[in-house]
Design a protein around this motif. Structure first.
Motif, PDB file in Angstrom:
ATOM      1  N   LEU A 148     -84.553 -35.217 -47.145  1.00  0.00           N
ATOM      2  CA  LEU A 148     -85.018 -34.006 -47.824  1.00  0.00           C
ATOM      3  C   LEU A 148     -84.793 -32.780 -46.940  1.00  0.00           C
ATOM      4  CD1 LEU A 148     -88.334 -35.204 -49.523  1.00  0.00           C
ATOM      5  CD2 LEU A 148     -86.264 -34.409 -50.674  1.00  0.00           C
ATOM      6  N   LEU A 149     -85.081 -32.912 -45.648  1.00  0.00           N
ATOM      7  CA  LEU A 149     -84.846 -31.801 -44.714  1.00  0.00           C
ATOM      8  C   LEU A 149     -83.368 -31.435 -44.677  1.00  0.00           C
ATOM      9  CD1 LEU A 149     -85.717 -29.871 -42.409  1.00  0.00           C
ATOM     10  CD2 LEU A 149     -85.345 -31.784 -40.827  1.00  0.00           C
ATOM     11  N   GLN A 150     -82.497 -32.443 -44.600  1.00  0.00           N
ATOM     12  CA  GLN A 150     -81.062 -32.163 -44.579  1.00  0.00           C
ATOM     13  C   GLN A 150     -80.609 -31.526 -45.890  1.00  0.00           C
ATOM     14  OE1 GLN A 150     -79.926 -32.532 -41.577  1.00  0.00           O
ATOM     15  NE2 GLN A 150     -81.847 -33.555 -41.092  1.00  0.00           N
ATOM     16  N   GLY A 151     -81.191 -31.963 -46.996  1.00  0.00           N
ATOM     17  CA  GLY A 151     -80.854 -31.372 -48.292  1.00  0.00           C
ATOM     18  C   GLY A 151     -81.216 -29.904 -48.365  1.00  0.00           C
ATOM     19  N   VAL A 152     -82.393 -29.559 -47.843  1.00  0.00           N
ATOM     20  CA  VAL A 152     -82.808 -28.154 -47.821  1.00  0.00           C
ATOM     21  C   VAL A 152     -81.860 -27.337 -46.953  1.00  0.00           C
ATOM     22  CG1 VAL A 152     -84.617 -26.589 -47.018  1.00  0.00           C
ATOM     23  CG2 VAL A 152     -85.222 -28.608 -48.341  1.00  0.00           C
ATOM     24  N   ASN A 153     -81.483 -27.866 -45.797  1.00  0.00           N
ATOM     25  CA  ASN A 153     -80.571 -27.152 -44.904  1.00  0.00           C
ATOM     26  C   ASN A 153     -79.219 -26.908 -45.574  1.00  0.00           C
ATOM     27  OD1 ASN A 153     -82.383 -27.004 -42.754  1.00  0.00           O
ATOM     28  ND2 ASN A 153     -81.776 -28.995 -41.958  1.00  0.00           N
ATOM     29  N   ILE A 154     -78.681 -27.935 -46.215  1.00  0.00           N
ATOM     30  CA  ILE A 154     -77.374 -27.811 -46.877  1.00  0.00           C
ATOM     31  C   ILE A 154     -77.449 -26.834 -48.045  1.00  0.00           C
ATOM     32  CG2 ILE A 154     -75.646 -29.072 -48.222  1.00  0.00           C
ATOM     33  CD1 ILE A 154     -76.300 -31.533 -46.492  1.00  0.00           C
ATOM     34  N   LEU A 155     -78.529 -26.931 -48.823  1.00  0.00           N
ATOM     35  CA  LEU A 155     -78.682 -26.048 -49.980  1.00  0.00           C
ATOM     36  C   LEU A 155     -78.789 -24.588 -49.554  1.00  0.00           C
ATOM     37  CD1 LEU A 155     -79.109 -25.605 -52.992  1.00  0.00           C
ATOM     38  CD2 LEU A 155     -81.547 -26.062 -52.654  1.00  0.00           C
ATOM     39  N   SER A 189     -83.363 -32.861 -35.590  1.00  0.00           N
ATOM     40  CA  SER A 189     -83.981 -33.899 -36.415  1.00  0.00           C
ATOM     41  C   SER A 189     -83.251 -35.223 -36.292  1.00  0.00           C
ATOM     42  CB  SER A 189     -84.037 -33.456 -37.879  1.00  0.00           C
ATOM     43  OG  SER A 189     -82.737 -33.195 -38.383  1.00  0.00           O
ATOM     44  N   ASN A 190     -81.923 -35.184 -36.094  1.00  0.00           N
ATOM     45  CA  ASN A 190     -81.170 -36.419 -35.859  1.00  0.00           C
ATOM     46  C   ASN A 190     -81.613 -37.093 -34.570  1.00  0.00           C
ATOM     47  OD1 ASN A 190     -78.800 -37.394 -37.642  1.00  0.00           O
ATOM     48  ND2 ASN A 190     -78.674 -35.170 -37.792  1.00  0.00           N
TER      49      ASN A 190
END
Length: 217
Positions: A148-155, A189-190
């Protein structure tokens, strides 16, 4: 004979007191686990609500300068959740090593970490014979929060880059800031999730060794 009976009575009483103390501590630790898990759900729910409201407001008012703020909020929230999950692992490991012996009769955490780990050693199949055992990787809470965090960053970064390519006055500085925050958030985060998974693996390995030693005793 009387002193022996008295000694035995004191020994039995002492064992009961020790067991009561251990039961009380065990119950308190279980409640603390529930507290941390509830905190993770509360934080995640707050982040999702903030994202939904924020994206709606940004799309309606064209306030794209708020996108970096959303990225920062998710970054901080994610690490709060990860901190709670690390505390859950520590408490579970303490319960395994200090309570879960065959004499005491506590087995739940050891069973969960080994044979009973959900969707790992058992196959859970739906009516359409869709087996979920291989989806365990994606169903674990820490991975759901991570993706979800990565999705927010990409979006956020993608949204601003789309504006850069379509707008007559492209916000290069804002786009660069958001992209930088997204890359930093993803990288940190990774590293954090890798450290968490490593600790989780060591905990599981330790619990297996502990169970083998207990069986030998």
């Amino acid at each position: 004979a009387a002193p022996v009976k008295c000694y035995n009575a004191h020994a039995v009483c002492r064992k009961r007191i020790v067991k009561t103390i251990k039961d009380t501590e065990y119950s308190a630790l279980r409640m603390e686990l529930i507290h941390y898990d509830t905190a993770c759900l509360t934080i995640l729910g707050s982040l999702l609500t903030a994202a939904a409201a924020g994206y709606g407001f940004i799309a309606e008012k064209q306030t794209y300068y708020l996108l970096p703020l959303l990225s920062a909020i998710w970054f901080v929230g994610y690490f709060y959740m990860l901190d709670k999950r690390i505390s859950i692992l520590k408490i579970a490991l303490y319960i395994q090593t200090k309570f879960e012996t065959h004499k005491e009769g506590y087995f739940w955490e050891s069973w969960l970490a080994n044979d009973g780990s959900y969707l790992e050693n058992r196959k859970l199949c739906l009516p359409k014979e869709v087996c979920l055992s291989r989806l365990n990787f994606f169903l674990e809470p820490e991975w759901i929060e991570f993706f979800l965090l990565q999705g927010v960053n990409i979006l956020n970064a993608g949204w601003l880059w789309q504006i850069v390519f379509t707008s007559k006055t492209p916000p290069f500085a804002l786009c660069g800031l958001t992209t930088g925050l997204s890359i930093l958030s993803s990288a940190v985060s990774n590293l954090a999730i890798a450290s968490y998974r490593s600790f989780k693996a060591r905990k599981r390995k330790f619990s297996k060794i502990d169970i083998l030693l207990t069986h030998k005793k």
